[in-house]
Design an enzyme around this catalytic site. Structure first.
Site, mmCIF file in Angstrom:
data_model
loop_
_atom_site.group_PDB
_atom_site.id
_atom_site.type_symbol
_atom_site.label_atom_id
_atom_site.label_comp_id
_atom_site.label_asym_id
_atom_site.label_seq_id
_atom_site.Cartn_x
_atom_site.Cartn_y
_atom_site.Cartn_z
ATOM 1 N N GLY A 539 0.832 -1.196 0.000
ATOM 2 C CA GLY A 539 0.000 0.000 0.000
ATOM 3 C C GLY A 539 0.862 1.240 0.000
ATOM 4 O O GLY A 539 2.051 1.197 0.339
ATOM 5 N N GLY A 541 0.384 5.704 0.538
ATOM 6 C CA GLY A 541 -0.511 6.827 0.753
ATOM 7 C C GLY A 541 0.301 8.052 1.042
ATOM 8 O O GLY A 541 1.517 8.069 0.821
ATOM 9 N N GLY A 542 -0.358 9.063 1.520
ATOM 10 C CA GLY A 542 0.298 10.343 1.753
ATOM 11 C C GLY A 542 1.449 10.244 2.719
ATOM 12 O O GLY A 542 2.393 11.017 2.652
ATOM 13 N N PHE A 543 1.398 9.285 3.630
ATOM 14 C CA PHE A 543 2.424 9.231 4.649
ATOM 15 C C PHE A 543 3.584 8.330 4.278
ATOM 16 O O PHE A 543 4.574 8.287 4.989
ATOM 17 C CB PHE A 543 1.823 8.749 5.966
ATOM 18 C CG PHE A 543 0.842 9.721 6.553
ATOM 19 C CD1 PHE A 543 -0.379 9.294 7.014
ATOM 20 C CD2 PHE A 543 1.151 11.067 6.635
ATOM 21 C CE1 PHE A 543 -1.283 10.187 7.556
ATOM 22 C CE2 PHE A 543 0.257 11.966 7.174
ATOM 23 C CZ PHE A 543 -0.965 11.533 7.627
ATOM 24 N N ILE A 545 5.078 4.533 2.066
ATOM 25 C CA ILE A 545 4.823 3.258 1.409
ATOM 26 C C ILE A 545 4.819 2.156 2.458
ATOM 27 O O ILE A 545 5.613 2.177 3.399
ATOM 28 C CB ILE A 545 5.927 2.954 0.370
ATOM 29 C CG1 ILE A 545 6.047 4.133 -0.593
ATOM 30 C CG2 ILE A 545 5.635 1.673 -0.379
ATOM 31 C CD1 ILE A 545 7.275 4.077 -1.464
ATOM 32 N N LYS A 560 5.999 0.425 7.484
ATOM 33 C CA LYS A 560 5.633 1.683 6.832
ATOM 34 C C LYS A 560 6.839 2.590 6.790
ATOM 35 O O LYS A 560 7.388 2.971 7.825
ATOM 36 C CB LYS A 560 4.479 2.348 7.588
ATOM 37 C CG LYS A 560 4.192 3.751 7.089
ATOM 38 C CD LYS A 560 2.865 4.267 7.575
ATOM 39 C CE LYS A 560 1.761 3.725 6.709
ATOM 40 N NZ LYS A 560 0.457 4.289 6.988
ATOM 41 N N ASP A 658 -7.720 11.174 10.418
ATOM 42 C CA ASP A 658 -7.717 10.700 9.041
ATOM 43 C C ASP A 658 -8.399 9.334 8.965
ATOM 44 O O ASP A 658 -7.890 8.411 8.347
ATOM 45 C CB ASP A 658 -6.286 10.635 8.502
ATOM 46 C CG ASP A 658 -6.273 10.506 6.973
ATOM 47 O OD1 ASP A 658 -7.328 10.756 6.346
ATOM 48 O OD2 ASP A 658 -5.226 10.141 6.421
#
Ligand code: NAG
Ligand code: NAG
Ligand code: NAG
Ligand code: NAG
Ligand code: NAG
Ligand code: NAG
Length: 859
Positions: A539, A541-543, A545, A560, A658
């Site tokens: 996955g 996202g903004g924060f 991989i 992450k 979020d």
């Protein structure tokens, strides 16, 4: 101890005769000890004060000052009486009371107005002989009588008596409840008879040791023939190594209290808790059995100078002992709480229709009962077990426990014994070990979160329906995963080769020392993810991989790698935040296992969730049909519980900021776990107060806006106002998405759509068509409630949204949801704020874009 008893037996004799030397101790001088020569007389002032003045002992009045009792109370809260001496014999006035310690070491309360009659005695006299003793009130609230023995100059203190072993209606930190198996003494609670009468009332809280030990509340009612009749009203469920089976909340409070259970055969069975020190301050709690038979844990809230209730047992209808009868199971979320365990049917359908389930359920197909010795010639089909998941184990009185057996062995034993009806793990740690076997009716089973697995014995024919379909699904899944794994490992192999070649070229830079990393070394994480192989990417996202990884011990983790362009605070602050977040533990939060810092790189390691994220299910045309209504409801409640924990139950209340379908992950059992909580906090700690708004609408303004389009509350999107209600808004959107199986997005405003249907009284049309077919009237009603609650959560004004705790009550029908007003239905397109802030549009759940691996290695 003061002076040792000298060799003078005359002194003892004197003390024996002279119980009658009294000193009037002025209140200001009240000490923590009472000696045999310093009896205390009367007065309304406290008579003993613990060394640090946490507890006081003295006389207190009830019933409009007409009855006086000797008791112990919290100094900060005199109304919180934790122990009473003369429960059954009040004094009429405090002035005639005399508290003394007899020459033989008994603590006595005398009434001077009645010829020094003994009103109460601790009966702790050592047999015959006089001893030198003193009574002390300790800082934990324990009143202890200690005697000094003088054996060949070796002075030893012996406890003659202590109030902790004679509880009244309150448990304090350090006190035991249970049974002393050597002396047969019971450490139990009994309720007061009434608010003005501390004498033992109708309820008792006792440890049942016949079977897997558990605590029971008993109610005694007087019957006509003069004999009291007792019946059980509540059970905690057996201890499962971590908590009582029926009190999942205990896990939530682990950071505030330490729970300990002792089961030492031949010695004692007891349960005790200890208040911890949290953030530098000592927690202060008490557990009270009140006059209506409710156990209640109350915690002192210093700033507001009040007790706040943390737990009550029974907590809902399903905790009413035996509500659903034998082989019934209670589910508080269902409109009709009682149902029968699979393979059983109501004994009296007529009574069940009238909502009286206490008659219980009967087996549909008789067991084959293949037992040792019987029916060896005939070919009999064996019975099997149905797994009832997520329950509070049924009553264990009469069950047989073997802590040493494995769960598999337990199943074999149960099958081999004619009368065994069910089994379960005695200890849930390490995937479940030990063995509890039941031999009769299964009584008082209910669903809890998180619950345990109960293996219920059924005839083979009753089991078959489920296993066949499961097997087919299992085979398909196994083939599919096998194929995917093969592809993945091939990919990773190639990637590794390439990288090994590359890194050999960069060898000199590798020699640099790694930064200090308290939890995981970079090498370990690199090895776990095959060097951040893109094939392991699950996955982004903004924060950053996210990679799937496997640690050397086989544990699967999600790694992450926070993206480098997110400028973060310094090393220390980051570590503080991560440490704090790692301490948050809840069934519905993804667990942060640790982190790693290397150069400017920040890496977080989480537990791995095999079913990925919720959005991959609900927004997928085919997969969403696999989410039944029941599963969806469990997910909704799970997310709600996780949020309640974040907002109010954890020690570090925080706002997620979020919440969205992509941040709700599903484990192998489809249990919802919120992820990325705390990330928002890490990124925005520049605004110091962010994440600490109150439960009401008091809020703070944050500098950097994080969040995802479609889930952002208007007040936050427009002005960056942060409050818990922002999460409630996101939850409302998510709830509507789960019910409808559709995404709230630019091209389709789900909120407006839901509101339109609700206004026209057609709200159930929102329900995802793929689940509608499987829904009965009860499910339809649940869905309608969900939609209404969802709309309440997306009200424009934060003050009109319910707090998350209320949301849970509404969803479980414990509180009626109010009627929502028109929610925010402005089209998001015209929202100017969305253009100004760097809002994440969506999360790509898989992909193979550019990777910035070199950042990691070169520094
Ligand atoms: C009760 O005991 C006190 C103290 O020893 C003594 O002074 C008093 O006379 C006693 N009263 C009676 C009625 O015996
Ligand atoms: C308590 O006593 C006062 C004075 O005797 C009396 O006025 C009052 O009604 C009493 N209250 C109760 C609850 O009995
Ligand atoms: C002490 O013993 C007496 C007489 O046996 C009894 O009546 C009383 O209830 C006992 N007190 C306590 C606190 O056990
Ligand atoms: C006992 O506690 C429960 C839960 O807090 C409460 O509802 C009930 O009123 C209490 N009973 C009494 C007699 O105080
Ligand atoms: C419920 O049914 C049981 C027997 O199954 C009966 O004894 C009991 O009285 C019934 N309770 C009510 C409230 O009808
Ligand atoms: C079944 O187990 C119970 C309890 O351990 C035991 O008393 C009984 O003898 C066993 N029966 C058989 C047939 O093994």
């Amino acid at each position: 101890m003061s002076k040792s008893p000298t060799q003078s037996p005359a002194l003892f004799l004197l003390a024996l005769v002279l119980l009658s030397v009294y000193f009037l101790v002025p209140a200001s001088a009240a000490g923590s000890t009472l000696t045999q020569s310093s009896a205390i007389a009367g007065g309304e002032q406290p008579q003993l004060v613990s060394p640090s003045d946490v507890f006081r002992l003295g006389l207190f009045p009830l019933a409009n000052n007409t009855k006086w009792f000797l008791g112990i109370w919290f100094t900060v809260s005199p109304a919180a009486v934790v122990w009473v001496a003369n429960r059954e014999r009040p004094l009429n006035t405090p002035s005639s009371a005399v508290l003394a310690l007899t020459a033989r070491g008994s603590l006595v309360l005398l009434d001077a107005s009645r010829n020094n009659e003994t009103i109460w005695s601790s009966n702790s006299s050592s047999a015959g002989a006089a001893v030198k003793a003193e009574a002390q009130l300790q800082d934990n609230g324990n009143l202890v009588v200690v005697a000094a023995t003088d054996e060949e100059q070796q002075r030893q203190a012996v406890i003659l008596w202590q109030s902790f072993e004679h509880p009244t209606n309150t448990f304090l930190s350090g006190m035991r409840s249970g049974k002393d198996l050597r002396t047969g003494a019971l450490w139990s609670l009994s309720s007061w008879r009434g608010a003005d009468d501390p004498s033992p009332g109708a309820f008792r809280y006792v440890m049942d040791t016949a079977g897997s030990p558990e605590l029971h509340v008993w109610k005694t009612t007087d019957s006509d023939d003069g004999h009291g009749r007792s019946k059980k009203t509540y059970r905690t469920g057996p201890w499962n190594g971590v908590r009582f089976s029926g009190i999942p909340e205990m896990t939530t409070f682990e950071d505030m209290f330490e729970f300990r259970f002792t089961n030492a055969p031949g010695s004692e069975v007891s349960y005790t808790f200890r208040d911890r020190v949290v953030g530098g301050s000592q927690m202060m709690s008490r557990v009270v059995l009140n006059e209506s038979g409710v156990m209640q844990r109350m915690v002192w809230d210093g700033p507001s100078a009040a007790w706040s209730s943390f737990w009550t047992g029974p907590r809902d209808r399903c905790d009413t002992y035996g509500l659903c009868g034998a082989f019934g199971v209670c589910n508080v979320v269902d409109a009709v709480v009682c149902s029968c365990v699979k393979g059983f049917a109501p004994r009296s359908p007529a009574e069940w229709r009238m909502r009286n389930a206490s008659g219980g359920c009967a087996r549909v197909t008789p067991l084959q009962r293949k037992c040792a010795g019987a029916g060896e010639e005939e070919e009999v089909e064996e019975d099997g077990f149905y797994v009832l998941r997520g329950v509070k184990l049924p009553e264990t009185h009469g069950s047989v426990v073997d802590a040493g057996a494995t769960l598999e062995e337990c199943g074999r034993r149960c099958l081999a014994n004619c009368s065994c009806t069910a089994y379960a793990a005695a200890d849930i740690r390490g995937g479940g070990t030990g063995c509890v076997q039941w031999f009769g009716d299964l009584v008082d089973t209910r669903f809890v979160e998180p619950g345990q697995d109960l293996f219920v014995r059924l005839a083979k024919s009753d089991l078959e329906a489920t296993t066949k379909t499961n097997k087919l699904v299992g085979v398909i899944a196994a083939v599919a995963t096998g194929f995917a794994l093969l592809l993945l490992s091939l990919g990773c192999l190639i990637w590794r080769r390439r990288k090994a070649w590359r890194s050999s070229k960069q060898a000199p830079m590798f020699g640099e020392a790694f930064h200090e990393c308290p939890t995981y070394q970079l090498e370990i994480i690199r090895a776990a993810t095959d060097g951040f192989c893109p094939g392991n990417e699950i996955g982004r996202g903004g924060f950053g991989i996210v990679y799937k990884g496997r640690l050397s011990d086989g544990q699967e983790v999600a790694v992450k790698k926070l993206s480098a362009e997110n400028k973060m605070q310094g090393f220390k602050e980051f570590m503080n935040e991560v440490e704090m977040i790692a301490k948050l533990q809840h069934r519905n939060l993804v667990r942060l296992l640790g982190c790693c810092i290397h150069g400017s790189e920040r890496i977080l390691v989480y537990e791995y969730m095999s079913n990925k994220s919720l959005d991959a299910f609900i927004f997928d045309a085919r997969r969403r049909a696999s989410l039944s209504w029941r599963t969806r409801m469990e997910i909704i409640l799970g997310v709600a519980r996780g949020l309640v924990y974040l907002h109010q139950d954890s020690r570090h209340t925080m706002i997620h900021r979020d919440l969205k379908a992509a941040n709700v992950l599903l484990d192998g059992d489809m249990v919802a776990k919120i992820s990325d909580f705390g990330i928002a906090r890490i990124f925005s700690s520049s605004s110091s107060n962010a994440g600490l708004g109150d439960l009401d609408c008091s809020s703070t303004v944050t500098e950097r806006i994080v969040g995802t389009y479609g889930y952002m509350s208007p007040e936050y999107a427009m002005g960056g106002m942060v409050s818990f209600m922002q999460d409630v808004y996101s939850f409302g959107v998510l709830l509507l998405e789960i019910v409808g199986g559709r995404r709230n997005q630019r091209s389709f405003n789900l909120i407006a759509h839901a509101w339109k249907l609700f206004e026209e009284d057609r709200s159930l049309e929102l329900l995802d068509p793929t689940v509608r077919g499987g829904c009965g009237p009860a499910e339809m009603e649940q869905a309608a409630t969900c939609i209404q609650v969802g709309l309440l959560c997306v009200q424009e004004s934060p003050s009109q949204r319910p707090p998350m705790a209320a949301v849970i009550q509404m969803l479980s029908h414990q509180q009626a949801p109010g009627r929502p007003r028109r929610p925010v239905v402005c089209t998001p397109m015209s929202n100017p704020a969305a253009a100004l802030i760097g809002v994440q549009e969506e999360v790509v759940t898989s992909g193979s874009g550019e990777l910035t691996i070199t950042n990691l290695e070169g520094r």
